[in-house]
Design an enzyme around this catalytic site. Structure first.
Site, PDB file in Angstrom:
ATOM      1  CG  ASP A 186      -2.014   1.032   1.090  1.00  0.00           C
ATOM      2  OD1 ASP A 186      -2.446   1.359  -0.057  1.00  0.00           O
ATOM      3  OD2 ASP A 186      -2.870   1.183   2.032  1.00  0.00           O
ATOM      4  N   GLY A 187       0.198   2.243  -0.490  1.00  0.00           N
ATOM      5  CA  GLY A 187       1.039   3.702  -0.571  1.00  0.00           C
ATOM      6  C   GLY A 187       1.532   4.125  -1.785  1.00  0.00           C
ATOM      7  CD1 TRP A 223       7.345   6.561  -2.843  1.00  0.00           C
ATOM      8  CD2 TRP A 223       6.651   7.010  -4.743  1.00  0.00           C
ATOM      9  NE1 TRP A 223       8.522   6.728  -3.425  1.00  0.00           N
ATOM     10  CE2 TRP A 223       8.173   6.559  -4.741  1.00  0.00           C
ATOM     11  CE3 TRP A 223       6.346   6.892  -6.027  1.00  0.00           C
ATOM     12  CZ2 TRP A 223       9.022   6.945  -5.819  1.00  0.00           C
ATOM     13  CZ3 TRP A 223       6.994   6.996  -7.181  1.00  0.00           C
ATOM     14  CH2 TRP A 223       8.511   6.897  -7.093  1.00  0.00           C
ATOM     15  CG  ASN A 272      -8.035  -1.746  -4.982  1.00  0.00           C
ATOM     16  OD1 ASN A 272      -7.119  -2.504  -4.893  1.00  0.00           O
ATOM     17  ND2 ASN A 272      -8.100  -0.759  -4.150  1.00  0.00           N
ATOM     18  CD1 TRP A 273     -13.224  -5.125  -8.926  1.00  0.00           C
ATOM     19  CD2 TRP A 273     -12.429  -4.368 -10.897  1.00  0.00           C
ATOM     20  NE1 TRP A 273     -12.594  -5.988  -9.669  1.00  0.00           N
ATOM     21  CE2 TRP A 273     -12.001  -5.769 -10.722  1.00  0.00           C
ATOM     22  CE3 TRP A 273     -12.159  -3.668 -12.104  1.00  0.00           C
ATOM     23  CZ2 TRP A 273     -11.444  -6.482 -11.887  1.00  0.00           C
ATOM     24  CZ3 TRP A 273     -11.458  -4.384 -13.094  1.00  0.00           C
ATOM     25  CH2 TRP A 273     -10.916  -5.545 -12.993  1.00  0.00           C
ATOM     26  NE  ARG A 301      -7.838   0.800   5.586  1.00  0.00           N
ATOM     27  CZ  ARG A 301      -7.735   2.211   5.624  1.00  0.00           C
ATOM     28  NH1 ARG A 301      -7.415   2.668   6.759  1.00  0.00           N
ATOM     29  NH2 ARG A 301      -7.154   2.901   4.860  1.00  0.00           N
ATOM     30  CD  GLU A 303       2.988 -13.596  15.341  1.00  0.00           C
ATOM     31  OE1 GLU A 303       2.819 -12.616  15.770  1.00  0.00           O
ATOM     32  OE2 GLU A 303       2.438 -14.514  15.790  1.00  0.00           O
TER      33      GLU A 303
HETATM   34  C1  IPE Z   1      -5.545  -2.622  -0.266  1.00  0.00           C
HETATM   35  O1  IPE Z   1      -5.010  -1.443  -0.499  1.00  0.00           O
HETATM   36  C2  IPE Z   1      -5.687  -3.340  -1.379  1.00  0.00           C
HETATM   37  C3  IPE Z   1      -4.240  -3.298  -2.221  1.00  0.00           C
HETATM   38  C4  IPE Z   1      -2.945  -3.111  -1.540  1.00  0.00           C
HETATM   39  C5  IPE Z   1      -4.257  -3.845  -3.475  1.00  0.00           C
HETATM   40  P1  IPE Z   1      -6.151  -0.113  -0.479  1.00  0.00           P
HETATM   41  O2  IPE Z   1      -5.232   1.089  -0.473  1.00  0.00           O
HETATM   42  O3  IPE Z   1      -7.132  -0.447  -1.585  1.00  0.00           O
HETATM   43  O4  IPE Z   1      -6.934  -0.239   0.898  1.00  0.00           O
HETATM   44  P2  IPE Z   1      -7.829   0.859   1.697  1.00  0.00           P
HETATM   45  O5  IPE Z   1      -8.775   1.504   0.595  1.00  0.00           O
HETATM   46  O6  IPE Z   1      -6.662   1.825   2.188  1.00  0.00           O
HETATM   47  O7  IPE Z   1      -8.393   0.103   2.605  1.00  0.00           O
HETATM   48  C1  IPE Z   2      -1.589   0.285  -3.227  1.00  0.00           C
HETATM   49  O1  IPE Z   2      -1.323   1.592  -3.219  1.00  0.00           O
HETATM   50  C2  IPE Z   2      -1.771  -0.292  -4.709  1.00  0.00           C
HETATM   51  C3  IPE Z   2      -3.139  -0.528  -5.061  1.00  0.00           C
HETATM   52  C4  IPE Z   2      -4.135  -0.478  -4.367  1.00  0.00           C
HETATM   53  C5  IPE Z   2      -3.354  -1.081  -6.214  1.00  0.00           C
HETATM   54  P1  IPE Z   2      -2.469   2.532  -3.429  1.00  0.00           P
HETATM   55  O2  IPE Z   2      -2.870   2.692  -4.902  1.00  0.00           O
HETATM   56  O3  IPE Z   2      -3.597   2.198  -2.517  1.00  0.00           O
HETATM   57  O4  IPE Z   2      -1.749   3.916  -2.726  1.00  0.00           O
HETATM   58  P2  IPE Z   2      -2.171   4.822  -1.675  1.00  0.00           P
HETATM   59  O5  IPE Z   2      -2.950   4.330  -0.717  1.00  0.00           O
HETATM   60  O6  IPE Z   2      -3.385   5.482  -2.520  1.00  0.00           O
HETATM   61  O7  IPE Z   2      -1.299   5.774  -1.449  1.00  0.00           O
HETATM   62 MG    MG Z   3      -3.891   2.382  -0.613  1.00  0.00          MG
END
Ligand code: IPE
Ligand code: IPE
Ligand code: MG
Length: 509
Positions: free
Chosen positions: A297-298, A302, A345-346, A463, A476
């Site tokens: 995530d992130g 970034w 994510n959709w 989460r 863990e």
């Molecule tokens: C979780 O990240 C899904 C993936 C890393 C692919 P999200 O960025 O979608 O999760 P939320 O929305 O912050 O819970």
């Molecule tokens: C995780 O990064 C990758 C996917 C969910 C595909 P994010 O796209 O969720 O990045 P943030 O959370 O918006 O920074």
């Molecule tokens: Mg995210």
């Protein structure tokens, strides 16, 4: 908690090329065959290998006469005499020959010299099965073999000054062979054709070198069967170097070793020990999780923080993922599952979704060669029906091409933990089967792999976001503020070190 020893891998160790090829061939033939295969003598002196072959239906015999007419015989890596080949042909046995090419070469050289009427001396142990095969080769063309070492040969009925040819048992020590040839040279005109296989020597030498620079508190662990002469020899070499020496033939044995007082441990293995056992032992000694799952995530944050479009963050994240897969290989993590795209994510803008799907297809195509080279099995978990036909084609082709490999890389795309459970429940209902916790597993997307030991989430969110809900019941968790594109090997090591220090009670006390 007791400090576990720092683990060093002593190289070279483990199977020599000849043993490796023999085992691979026997396993492949065993898997293909619908009838039991008969192996003449132990294929190699290792219980794990022998048990694996027995599980595939191999039957071990001491002579071809014990094999029913018309069945299949496997000749071991040590080679066999022409007399045994003939006996096998007379019984109409089909032959699978795993003779080491090195040994086969010694056979043909010994035969050539005999045909040229040169007496052949075999340096080695006349009771060893390899030497017996070479003796048979010489006798098959009317010659007489002289086995043993210079002291015995000098007393044999060979006139001084006569020409002799010398070959050697392939596992002999090179220095010893050279000294023997020199000694023989004082009495005979020696035609030297002795070529030893350096594998055993190199493994012993590596232990000596390790011992030379070892600090107090260093030990050596030899992995191999007690029936394996070269493994026992490795332990002798280690003990003679003054290091505390341990020996383990199985994982159970390893678990029971008390390493207290040992600060550093060099690990080696004999020439018949499978690398799979070696790497599993290293993984356990280093407390490396078998299965790591990551919520990557992130990426978006970034990119945004750098004034770039979110897609750039995903690209940078894909690069990190490639590195993490390499680190897993290096550290011995057997399964890596990553969360690439959730069922939620959709909801993202269409352009980001399309960008991600294109990135997945491009990455998989680009990585195909690496997966094959590094022997990594690729799998996807998630709702396949949600994906475009073209992406699914790329995924399924790669799954098929890599399905034989043991190490696994599992990518969750259009994955939701709840969706997975619902899909599993529906499969169970359609079969009309009530489920138990154990039987439920087989309905999961990848129910055959062990649950994740460690789940890492980057970017500071604490989460699960619907990831591996069933599978992570006793995992863990490790949370870090680092954004996924910045996730480094150092950070990965921190996560693993944190895992290694935890007490996984699993409901116990
Ligand atoms: C979780 O990240 C899904 C993936 C890393 C692919 P999200 O960025 O979608 O999760 P939320 O929305 O912050 O819970
Ligand atoms: C995780 O990064 C990758 C996917 C969910 C595909 P994010 O796209 O969720 O990045 P943030 O959370 O918006 O920074
Ligand atoms: Mg995210």
């Amino acid at each position: 908690m007791k400090e576990p020893p720092v683990i060093d891998i002593i190289s070279p160790h483990g199977m020599c090329a000849g043993v490796h090829a023999a085992v691979a061939k026997a396993l492949a033939e065993g898997k293909k065959s619908e009838v039991p295969l008969y192996c003449l003598h132990e294929l190699v002196h290792n219980e794990i290998v022998i048990d694996e072959l027995k599980a595939l239906g191999f039957i071990f015999v001491d002579s071809v006469e014990q094999i029913p007419v018309g069945e299949t015989v496997v000749f071991s890596a040590h080679g066999v005499s022409p007399q045994i080949r003939k006996a096998a042909a007379e019984r109409k046995l089909k032959v699978i020959d795993t003779t080491c090419p090195f040994v086969a070469k010694v056979h043909s050289v010994a035969k050539d010299f005999t045909e040229k009427k040169l007496p052949v001396v075999i340096l080695g142990d006349e009771k060893h099965i390899e030497v017996q095969g070479i003796v048979g080769e010489i006798e098959s063309v009317g010659g007489k073999a002289y086995c043993g070492f210079s002291s015995a040969i000098e007393n044999a009925s060979l006139p001084a000054g006569s020409k002799i040819a010398v070959v050697a048992q392939t596992t002999m020590n090179a220095e010893k062979v050279a000294a023997e040839i020199e000694a023989l040279g004082k009495k005979f005109k020696v035609k030297n054709a002795a070529r030893v296989c350096g594998a055993t020597d190199e493994r012993q030498e590596a232990v000596r070198r390790y011992a030379e620079t070892a600090l107090p508190g260093t030990g050596v662990l030899v992995l191999g069967s007690r029936t394996s002469a070269n493994s026992k020899r490795l332990a002798e070499v280690a003990a003679a170097s003054g290091l505390k020496t341990f020996f383990a033939g199985s994982l159970e044995e390893l678990e029971n070793i008390d390493f207290s007082g040992v600060k550093r441990l060099g690990v080696t293995s004999g020439a018949s020990t499978p690398e799979r056992f070696f790497s599993e032992a290293i993984r356990r000694l280093r407390h490396i999780p078998e299965h790591v799952a990551i919520i990557m995530d992130g990426n978006g944050r970034w990119a945004t923080s750098r004034g770039k479009p979110r897609g750039e963050g995903h690209k940078a994240g894909a690069k990190t993922l490639g590195d993490v897969l390499d680190w897993c290989g290096k550290k011995g993590v057997k399964y890596l599952t990553v969360y690439a795209f959730s069922t939620e994510n959709w909801k993202r803008p269409k352009s980001e979704v399309t960008g991600l799907m294109n990135l997945f297809a491009a990455m998989l195509k680009k990585k195909e060669r690496d997966f094959i080279k590094n022997r990594v099995r690729f799998r996807m978990i998630g709702r396949r029906g949600d994906l475009s036909k073209s992406l699914l084609r790329v995924i399924e082709a790669l799954e098929l091409k890599t399905q034989e490999f043991e190490r696994q890389f599992i990518v969750a795309i259009s994955y939701g933990g709840r969706a997975e459970i619902v899909d599993a429940v529906n499969s169970a209902i359609s079969r009309g089967e009530p489920v138990t916790e154990e039987s439920f597993r087989k309905y999961l997307y990848a129910g055959d792999i062990p649950d994740p030991d460690l789940v890492i989430r980057t970017s500071g969110e604490c989460r699960t976001s619907n990831f591996l809900l069933w599978e992570s019941a006793y995992s863990e968790y490790y949370f870090t503020d680092v954004l996924w594109p910045d996730f480094s090997e150092e950070e990965f090591d921190k996560a693993i070190a944190s895992y290694a220090g935890r007490n996984r009670r699993r409901g116990g006390v």
